[in-house]
Design an enzyme around this catalytic site. Structure first.
Site, PDB file in Angstrom:
ATOM      1  N   GLY A  11     -88.606 -14.025  57.630  1.00 52.96           N
ATOM      2  CA  GLY A  11     -89.810 -13.283  57.278  1.00 52.96           C
ATOM      3  C   GLY A  11     -90.129 -13.303  55.792  1.00 52.96           C
ATOM      4  O   GLY A  11     -89.260 -13.527  54.946  1.00 52.96           O
ATOM      5  N   ARG A  15     -94.561  -6.508  52.081  1.00 51.97           N
ATOM      6  CA  ARG A  15     -94.637  -5.219  51.382  1.00 51.97           C
ATOM      7  C   ARG A  15     -93.723  -5.155  50.154  1.00 51.97           C
ATOM      8  O   ARG A  15     -93.836  -4.245  49.342  1.00 51.97           O
ATOM      9  CB  ARG A  15     -94.317  -4.089  52.358  1.00 51.97           C
ATOM     10  CG  ARG A  15     -95.489  -3.738  53.276  1.00 51.97           C
ATOM     11  CD  ARG A  15     -95.135  -2.616  54.227  1.00 51.97           C
ATOM     12  NE  ARG A  15     -94.346  -3.096  55.347  1.00 51.97           N
ATOM     13  CZ  ARG A  15     -93.837  -2.302  56.292  1.00 51.97           C
ATOM     14  NH1 ARG A  15     -94.020  -0.998  56.237  1.00 51.97           N
ATOM     15  NH2 ARG A  15     -93.134  -2.810  57.293  1.00 51.97           N
TER      16      ARG A  15
END
Length: 479
Positions: A11, A15
């Site tokens: 991933g 954020r």
């Protein structure tokens, strides 16, 4: 039974708002994924890390820190189930137990993971999930059980009903599977969910529907299951790990005066009866021996500290501080600094790529670079080792029992023999024989009246005239 560990690290971690992949963010001595791999090391399993976002960067990090781990590329992140299928396809005929870990759970303990796998294998389960009861489950997948306590399914929060969101027992993203059961179930996954992805968690629902044995293993400490999605959560994990490390050190016999301001990497070793004063940071491969006192206000990186040494308000990188050595305050030890037993590096002293013999002292205001100094030598205040010509660096050798006076400069390459002395203010650019006094400075010449002529009317000129007038008025003393 054979074991295989699959770590999901593909991933992006949007954020985190970082060019650095999330799993590579540092946390007290290791990357996030490095902590996960360290927890899995006792399982004695073949290991594969699924990479995706900035795959080359993650793979390079793994090659340096975990060379035994293999990697597989998930070019498009189509879910955790998709990632595990890619991993199994990259491995040779996997059998036995498959352990799947998220790459961002750095607080996971070795013992918790070992207990999970052993419970899974002893029960002959098709799948076992690590769960935890948390005070606030918002944002986390829930473990849904029936009235008898058996696992029914794992549901992501975005797909959960209101009643399911009230459940506080969460999925830690850590699993153990029977390899054959996992491989078959992966072929049955769909993308019928809010994200349109293949969820690995759906494997549990499929196995339950088939009547296969599925288990839940709860972690005793829910903080072990915490991951991070942004810098604030990363800071919270860092504080939790700091407290864990400091508590373990104190219980092993280390005195930590202020645990809240003491930061020790997971890779550091500190022996019993060492004392860590406030605002101390120990990083990398640093080691502190028994009885040493470190701090306050000290940062040591990849540095060893010997028994009974004292390091105060200092910064050291790749240095060796011997037993009974005193360092600081306000000293800087750069790579290659080696301070022998009972040596001293004092206030505003910088040492680089230099070794000091036993009992040798550099008390204050000096730079020692690219040098070898013998035993029981004293380097005077303001000494400089001129080691760089602008194109090359050269070495200075100073013998044992040498006394160098204030403001001596050694122009490398140069050798000073045992027992020699230097005069204050000398610039030594030739070898000094043993037992000799090196005097390398111009003779003093006083030009009287210079201030009156060159600076007429200045405060200095007026002060000089007054002093001269007073001298003229003094009576002459005859002996």
């Amino acid at each position: 039974m054979t074991r295989t560990v699959i770590v999901l690290a593909a991933g992006e971690g949007k954020r985190m708002k970082s060019d650095l992949p999330k799993v590579l963010h540092p946390l007290l001595g290791r990357s996030l994924v490095g902590h996960v791999l360290a927890a899995a090391a006792p399982l004695d399993a073949q290991t594969l890390v699924v990479v995706g976002h900035r795959a080359e960067q993650v793979a390079a990090h793994l090659a340096e820190t975990a060379p035994a781990a293999r990697t597989a590329l998930q070019a498009q992140q189509n879910g955790t189930g998709h990632a595990v299928r890619i991993a199994l396809e990259a491995l040779d005929d996997v059998s036995g137990t498959v352990i799947v870990l998220n790459g961002d759970v750095p607080l996971l303990r070795e013992q918790t993971l070992t207990d999970l796998v052993e419970a899974h294998e002893s029960a002959g389960a098709a799948a076992t999930v690590l769960g935890a009861t948390v005070p606030d489950p918002v944002g986390l997948g829930r473990l849904i059980r029936d009235t008898d306590g058996a696992l029914v399914r794992i549901v992501e929060e975005r797909d959960a009903s209101a009643d399911e969101r009230a459940v506080r027992e969460i999925n830690a993203g850590i699993y153990a599977f029977d390899a054959a059961a996992l491989r078959l179930a992966l072929t049955k996954l769909t993308t019928q969910n809010d994200q349109g992805e293949e969820y690995l968690t759906d494997v549990f629902g499929l196995l339950v529907a088939e009547g296969a044995p599925v288990r839940v293993h709860l972690a005793a400490d829910h903080t072990e299951t915490l991951g991070c999605n942004d810098r604030a959560e990363l800071a919270a994990l860092r504080a939790l790990m700091r407290d864990r490390i400091n508590t373990a050190l104190m219980r092993s016999g280390v005195t930590i005066m202020d645990p809240a301001t003491t930061w020790v990497d997971a890779t550091v070793t500190v022996e019993r009866d060492a004392v860590l004063e406030p605002n101390t940071q120990l990083r990398g491969a640093t080691s502190v021996a028994t009885g040493a006192v470190v701090g306050p206000d000290v940062t040591l990186i990849d540095t060893s500290v010997g028994e009974q040494a004292q390091v105060v308000r200092a910064h050291a990188v790749q240095a060796q501080i011997g037993p009974n050595v005193s360092v600081g305050p306000y000293a800087y030890l750069r790579p290659g600094a080696v301070i022998g037993r009972k040596g001293k590096v004092g206030t505003f002293v910088e040492i680089k790529n230099a070794s000091l013999g036993e009992g040798t002292k550099v008390p204050h205001l000096s730079y020692v670079g690219d040098a070898t100094i013998g035993e029981q030598t004293n380097i005077g205040a303001g000494n400089l080792f001129a080691n760089y010509s602008g194109t090359t660096k050269s070495h200075t050798v100073i013998g044992s029992h040498v006394k160098t006076a204030c403001d001596t400069t050694f122009v490398a390459p140069v050798r000073v023999g045992d027992g020699a002395y230097t005069a204050a203010g000398s610039v030594v650019d030739k070898d000094v024989p043993p037992g000799a006094l090196a005097v390398a400075r111009a003779h003093q010449r006083n030009i009287e009246g210079w201030v009156r002529r060159a600076r007429p009317g200045s405060a200095g000129a007026e002060a000089a005239e007054q002093a001269l007038a007073q001298q003229r008025e003094l009576p002459t003393t005859e002996g």
